[in-house]
Design a protein around this motif. Structure first.
Motif, PDB file in Angstrom:
ATOM      1  N   GLY A   1       0.787  -1.215   0.000  1.00 13.02           N
ATOM      2  CA  GLY A   1       0.000   0.000   0.000  1.00 13.02           C
ATOM      3  C   GLY A   1       0.822   1.269   0.000  1.00 13.02           C
ATOM      4  O   GLY A   1       2.060   1.254  -0.024  1.00 13.02           O
ATOM      5  N   ARG A   2       0.075   2.385   0.022  1.00 13.69           N
ATOM      6  CA  ARG A   2       0.687   3.698   0.029  1.00 13.69           C
ATOM      7  C   ARG A   2      -0.008   4.550   1.085  1.00 13.69           C
ATOM      8  O   ARG A   2      -1.146   4.292   1.461  1.00 13.69           O
ATOM      9  CB  ARG A   2       0.571   4.379  -1.341  1.00 13.69           C
ATOM     10  N   GLY A   3       0.701   5.581   1.537  1.00  8.04           N
ATOM     11  CA  GLY A   3       0.090   6.453   2.524  1.00  8.04           C
ATOM     12  C   GLY A   3       1.061   7.509   2.991  1.00  8.04           C
ATOM     13  O   GLY A   3       2.073   7.794   2.338  1.00  8.04           O
TER      14      GLY A   3
ATOM     15  N   GLY B   1       5.275  16.331  13.599  1.00 11.36           N
ATOM     16  CA  GLY B   1       5.156  17.433  12.652  1.00 11.36           C
ATOM     17  C   GLY B   1       5.857  17.226  11.328  1.00 11.36           C
ATOM     18  O   GLY B   1       5.701  18.046  10.419  1.00 11.36           O
ATOM     19  N   THR B   2       6.613  16.141  11.168  1.00 15.52           N
ATOM     20  CA  THR B   2       7.317  15.845   9.914  1.00 15.52           C
ATOM     21  C   THR B   2       6.455  14.937   9.048  1.00 15.52           C
ATOM     22  O   THR B   2       6.077  13.846   9.479  1.00 15.52           O
ATOM     23  CB  THR B   2       8.665  15.172  10.180  1.00 15.52           C
ATOM     24  N   LEU B   3       6.132  15.376   7.830  1.00 16.50           N
ATOM     25  CA  LEU B   3       5.311  14.596   6.911  1.00 16.50           C
ATOM     26  C   LEU B   3       6.198  13.668   6.087  1.00 16.50           C
ATOM     27  O   LEU B   3       7.137  14.123   5.426  1.00 16.50           O
ATOM     28  CB  LEU B   3       4.518  15.519   5.982  1.00 16.50           C
ATOM     29  N   LEU B   4       5.887  12.376   6.120  1.00 15.09           N
ATOM     30  CA  LEU B   4       6.616  11.371   5.349  1.00 15.09           C
ATOM     31  C   LEU B   4       5.598  10.607   4.499  1.00 15.09           C
ATOM     32  O   LEU B   4       4.686   9.982   5.041  1.00 15.09           O
ATOM     33  CB  LEU B   4       7.362  10.410   6.278  1.00 15.09           C
ATOM     34  N   GLN B   5       5.760  10.673   3.182  1.00 14.81           N
ATOM     35  CA  GLN B   5       4.861   9.971   2.269  1.00 14.81           C
ATOM     36  C   GLN B   5       5.525   8.676   1.825  1.00 14.81           C
ATOM     37  O   GLN B   5       6.620   8.696   1.286  1.00 14.81           O
ATOM     38  CB  GLN B   5       4.532  10.863   1.067  1.00 14.81           C
ATOM     39  N   TRP B   6       4.850   7.547   2.066  1.00 20.02           N
ATOM     40  CA  TRP B   6       5.487   6.253   1.915  1.00 20.02           C
ATOM     41  C   TRP B   6       4.750   5.345   0.936  1.00 20.02           C
ATOM     42  O   TRP B   6       3.578   5.544   0.618  1.00 20.02           O
ATOM     43  CB  TRP B   6       5.644   5.554   3.258  1.00 20.02           C
ATOM     44  N   GLY B   7       5.498   4.346   0.458  1.00 21.27           N
ATOM     45  CA  GLY B   7       4.948   3.322  -0.418  1.00 21.27           C
ATOM     46  C   GLY B   7       5.548   1.972  -0.065  1.00 21.27           C
ATOM     47  O   GLY B   7       6.357   1.841   0.866  1.00 21.27           O
ATOM     48  N   GLU B   8       5.182   0.966  -0.811  1.00 19.32           N
ATOM     49  CA  GLU B   8       5.600  -0.410  -0.530  1.00 19.32           C
ATOM     50  C   GLU B   8       7.117  -0.528  -0.452  1.00 19.32           C
ATOM     51  O   GLU B   8       7.847  -0.031  -1.309  1.00 19.32           O
ATOM     52  CB  GLU B   8       5.069  -1.347  -1.612  1.00 19.32           C
ATOM     53  N   GLY B   9       7.594  -1.162   0.614  1.00 20.37           N
ATOM     54  CA  GLY B   9       9.022  -1.388   0.797  1.00 20.37           C
ATOM     55  C   GLY B   9       9.734  -0.326   1.604  1.00 20.37           C
ATOM     56  O   GLY B   9      10.871  -0.534   2.028  1.00 20.37           O
TER      57      GLY B   9
ATOM     58  N   ALA C   1       6.834  10.164  20.453  1.00 21.93           N
ATOM     59  CA  ALA C   1       6.457  10.891  19.237  1.00 21.93           C
ATOM     60  C   ALA C   1       4.941  11.021  19.125  1.00 21.93           C
ATOM     61  O   ALA C   1       4.190  10.110  19.502  1.00 21.93           O
ATOM     62  CB  ALA C   1       7.003  10.179  18.005  1.00 21.93           C
ATOM     63  N   GLU C   2       4.500  12.154  18.596  1.00 18.61           N
ATOM     64  CA  GLU C   2       3.107  12.332  18.202  1.00 18.61           C
ATOM     65  C   GLU C   2       2.977  11.892  16.752  1.00 18.61           C
ATOM     66  O   GLU C   2       3.718  12.372  15.889  1.00 18.61           O
ATOM     67  CB  GLU C   2       2.688  13.787  18.364  1.00 18.61           C
ATOM     68  N   VAL C   3       2.048  10.968  16.489  1.00 18.09           N
ATOM     69  CA  VAL C   3       2.009  10.292  15.194  1.00 18.09           C
ATOM     70  C   VAL C   3       0.584  10.281  14.630  1.00 18.09           C
ATOM     71  O   VAL C   3      -0.389  10.076  15.365  1.00 18.09           O
ATOM     72  CB  VAL C   3       2.507   8.835  15.328  1.00 18.09           C
ATOM     73  N   ILE C   4       0.496  10.488  13.330  1.00 13.67           N
ATOM     74  CA  ILE C   4      -0.745  10.254  12.572  1.00 13.67           C
ATOM     75  C   ILE C   4      -0.368   9.421  11.349  1.00 13.67           C
ATOM     76  O   ILE C   4       0.570   9.766  10.619  1.00 13.67           O
ATOM     77  CB  ILE C   4      -1.395  11.569  12.103  1.00 13.67           C
ATOM     78  N   HIS C   5      -1.080   8.304  11.134  1.00 13.89           N
ATOM     79  CA  HIS C   5      -0.897   7.495   9.930  1.00 13.89           C
ATOM     80  C   HIS C   5      -2.178   7.548   9.104  1.00 13.89           C
ATOM     81  O   HIS C   5      -3.283   7.533   9.659  1.00 13.89           O
ATOM     82  CB  HIS C   5      -0.629   6.025  10.277  1.00 13.89           C
ATOM     83  N   ARG C   6      -2.018   7.558   7.788  1.00 21.62           N
ATOM     84  CA  ARG C   6      -3.191   7.400   6.929  1.00 21.62           C
ATOM     85  C   ARG C   6      -2.786   6.672   5.649  1.00 21.62           C
ATOM     86  O   ARG C   6      -1.699   6.917   5.088  1.00 21.62           O
ATOM     87  CB  ARG C   6      -3.837   8.747   6.605  1.00 21.62           C
ATOM     88  N   ALA C   7      -3.635   5.749   5.228  1.00 22.26           N
ATOM     89  CA  ALA C   7      -3.447   5.063   3.953  1.00 22.26           C
ATOM     90  C   ALA C   7      -4.169   5.855   2.869  1.00 22.26           C
ATOM     91  O   ALA C   7      -5.251   6.393   3.092  1.00 22.26           O
ATOM     92  CB  ALA C   7      -3.995   3.642   4.025  1.00 22.26           C
ATOM     93  N   THR C   8      -3.579   5.931   1.690  1.00 24.19           N
ATOM     94  CA  THR C   8      -4.200   6.625   0.561  1.00 24.19           C
ATOM     95  C   THR C   8      -4.488   5.598  -0.523  1.00 24.19           C
ATOM     96  O   THR C   8      -3.644   4.762  -0.837  1.00 24.19           O
ATOM     97  CB  THR C   8      -3.277   7.731   0.027  1.00 24.19           C
TER      98      THR C   8
ATOM     99  N   GLU D   1      -5.935   2.325  -1.534  1.00 23.56           N
ATOM    100  CA  GLU D   1      -6.371   1.069  -0.931  1.00 23.56           C
ATOM    101  C   GLU D   1      -5.870   0.967   0.509  1.00 23.56           C
ATOM    102  O   GLU D   1      -5.127   1.825   0.993  1.00 23.56           O
ATOM    103  CB  GLU D   1      -5.839  -0.112  -1.759  1.00 23.56           C
ATOM    104  N   HIS D   2      -6.291  -0.117   1.184  1.00 24.04           N
ATOM    105  CA  HIS D   2      -5.761  -0.394   2.513  1.00 24.04           C
ATOM    106  C   HIS D   2      -4.232  -0.546   2.435  1.00 24.04           C
ATOM    107  O   HIS D   2      -3.676  -0.932   1.404  1.00 24.04           O
ATOM    108  CB  HIS D   2      -6.349  -1.697   3.071  1.00 24.04           C
ATOM    109  N   ALA D   3      -3.571  -0.275   3.527  1.00 19.36           N
ATOM    110  CA  ALA D   3      -2.122  -0.466   3.623  1.00 19.36           C
ATOM    111  C   ALA D   3      -1.832  -1.432   4.764  1.00 19.36           C
ATOM    112  O   ALA D   3      -2.599  -1.536   5.731  1.00 19.36           O
ATOM    113  CB  ALA D   3      -1.414   0.867   3.861  1.00 19.36           C
ATOM    114  N   TYR D   4      -0.708  -2.132   4.646  1.00 20.12           N
ATOM    115  CA  TYR D   4      -0.284  -3.093   5.660  1.00 20.12           C
ATOM    116  C   TYR D   4       1.117  -2.713   6.131  1.00 20.12           C
ATOM    117  O   TYR D   4       2.028  -2.530   5.317  1.00 20.12           O
ATOM    118  CB  TYR D   4      -0.281  -4.515   5.095  1.00 20.12           C
ATOM    119  N   LEU D   5       1.272  -2.599   7.450  1.00 20.61           N
ATOM    120  CA  LEU D   5       2.526  -2.153   8.052  1.00 20.61           C
ATOM    121  C   LEU D   5       3.052  -3.211   9.013  1.00 20.61           C
ATOM    122  O   LEU D   5       2.286  -3.880   9.703  1.00 20.61           O
ATOM    123  CB  LEU D   5       2.316  -0.849   8.823  1.00 20.61           C
TER     124      LEU D   5
END
Length: 357
Positions: free
Chosen positions: A301-303, A309-317, A326-333, A335-339
């Motif tokens: 997945g991707r998200g 406060g640091t934005l990190l945009q991630w993908g598979e791998g 840390a203060e954290v927010i995760h969101r998948a963009t 489809e569902h994502a698996y971590l």
């Protein structure tokens, strides 16, 4: 009275003596005895209310690292490398520390068809989480474990293990170890051994614990249970279990499964914790702040994640480092994502200071 006002009124807030306040001859006299005053350095060792952190929220993009890992396969034969690994180094700690967080070492390991990474054992505890490829295996104390994408394989402290590749194409996995802690204790070392003779019962441990709630009947009578009864956790089983858990989990709750010892229900290793998470598409997930540091690997997945406060945009791998507290927010963009999560919570719990809040 507010606790901070009380501390200030007692004169214990920030007005500590400095090294410069001490006579040079006094400092030299005690330094010559290998003795140092605590109070000028006390705030550095025990900062108020929140730990000082060098770990940076950071992400290693697999698409960027992978070509260099494959190039390492061309440059360095396995005989010259023993373990062909590129280490993920958090910029807050520098390249020389070889750490993703203060307690977690992470490396990407490559094995090519026909290669054998020789048998050894060592005091740090390690796991392997497969990123890509097929046909490789890890043998742990004679148990031969296939390595497929998303599989988790344990190599606990002082357990013999070796890696081989009987298929085609490169196989890459993520190594996660408690090496920084063991090294800091001056207890890190390895011993080489002869190649292992694999037992005929391939992948025996995970076949014995195939379904939650069911144990081998003979286990019921054991006074002392095996320390590490399950060595391999296949991703196909974990992914299916996450899907079933999602079907009965409210929309605002985490869909996350811990990897545990099937005989005891405790973390599968004593120092590091592991879990898998399904992130529902389009939904923000805000975990509680934790005293533990962690590393997250994106299985599918991707998200994006916002970490302090640091934005990190991630993908598979891709792989992310999260500091303590840390203060954290995760969101998948999409489809569902698996971590896949690695954290040092078991270590902190054993030491008695783990917190989430």
């Amino acid at each position: 009275m507010d606790p901070l006002d009380l501390v200030s009124s007692l004169g214990h807030a920030e007005s500590l003596g400095r090294l410069e306040d001490l006579p040079p001859e006094y400092l030299k006299a005690i330094n010559d005895l290998s003795v140092a005053p605590l109070w000028p350095q006390l705030r550095g060792l025990l900062p108020r209310h929140k730990p000082a952190r060098n770990t940076q929220p950071f992400m290693w993009r697999y698409a960027e690292v992978r070509p260099h890992l494959l190039r390492a396969g061309e440059l360095t034969p396995i005989e010259k490398a023993e373990r062909r690994v590129l280490v993920l180094c958090n910029p807050g700690h520098g390249l020389e520390r070889l750490v993703a967080t203060p307690t977690i070492y992470v490396g990407l390991q490559l094995i090519l068809p026909g290669e054998l990474a020789p048998t050894h054992r060592h005091t740090p505890t390690a796991v392997r989480f497969v990123i890509e490829g097929s046909g490789a295996y890890t043998t742990v104390n004679g148990e031969k474990c296939p390595m497929e994408k998303g599989d988790l394989i344990l190599t606990p402290a002082l357990n013999w293990h070796e890696h081989g590749h009987e298929g085609s194409g490169p196989v890459v996995w993520m190594d996660a170890l408690d090496l920084p802690m063991v090294y800091a204790m001056e207890a890190s070392y390895a011993i080489e051994g002869p190649s292992q003779r694999s037992r005929p019962d391939l992948d025996a441990s995970q076949n014995k614990y195939r379904r939650a709630g069911l144990l081998p009947y003979a286990s019921l009578g054991q006074v002392q249970r095996p320390q590490y009864p399950q060595i391999r956790f296949p991703w196909t089983d974990v992914r299916e279990a996450l899907g079933l858990l999602a079907s009965v989990t409210p929309a605002d709750e985490a869909v996350q499964l811990a990897y545990v010892n099937p005989e005891t229900g405790q973390p599968c290793l004593p120092t590091l914790g592991f879990s898998a998470q399904l992130l529902r598409a389009g939904q923000d997930f805000r975990p509680r702040k934790r005293s533990a540091s962690s590393v997250i690997h994106v299985i599918e997945g991707r998200g994006e994640s916002v970490i302090d406060g640091t934005l990190l945009q991630w993908g598979e791998g891709d792989t992310l480092a999260l500091p303590t507290h840390a203060e954290v927010i995760h969101r998948a963009t999409g489809e569902h994502a698996y971590l896949f999560h690695v954290d040092d919570a078991p270590m902190q719990r054993a030491l008695g200071f783990y917190e989430d809040f």
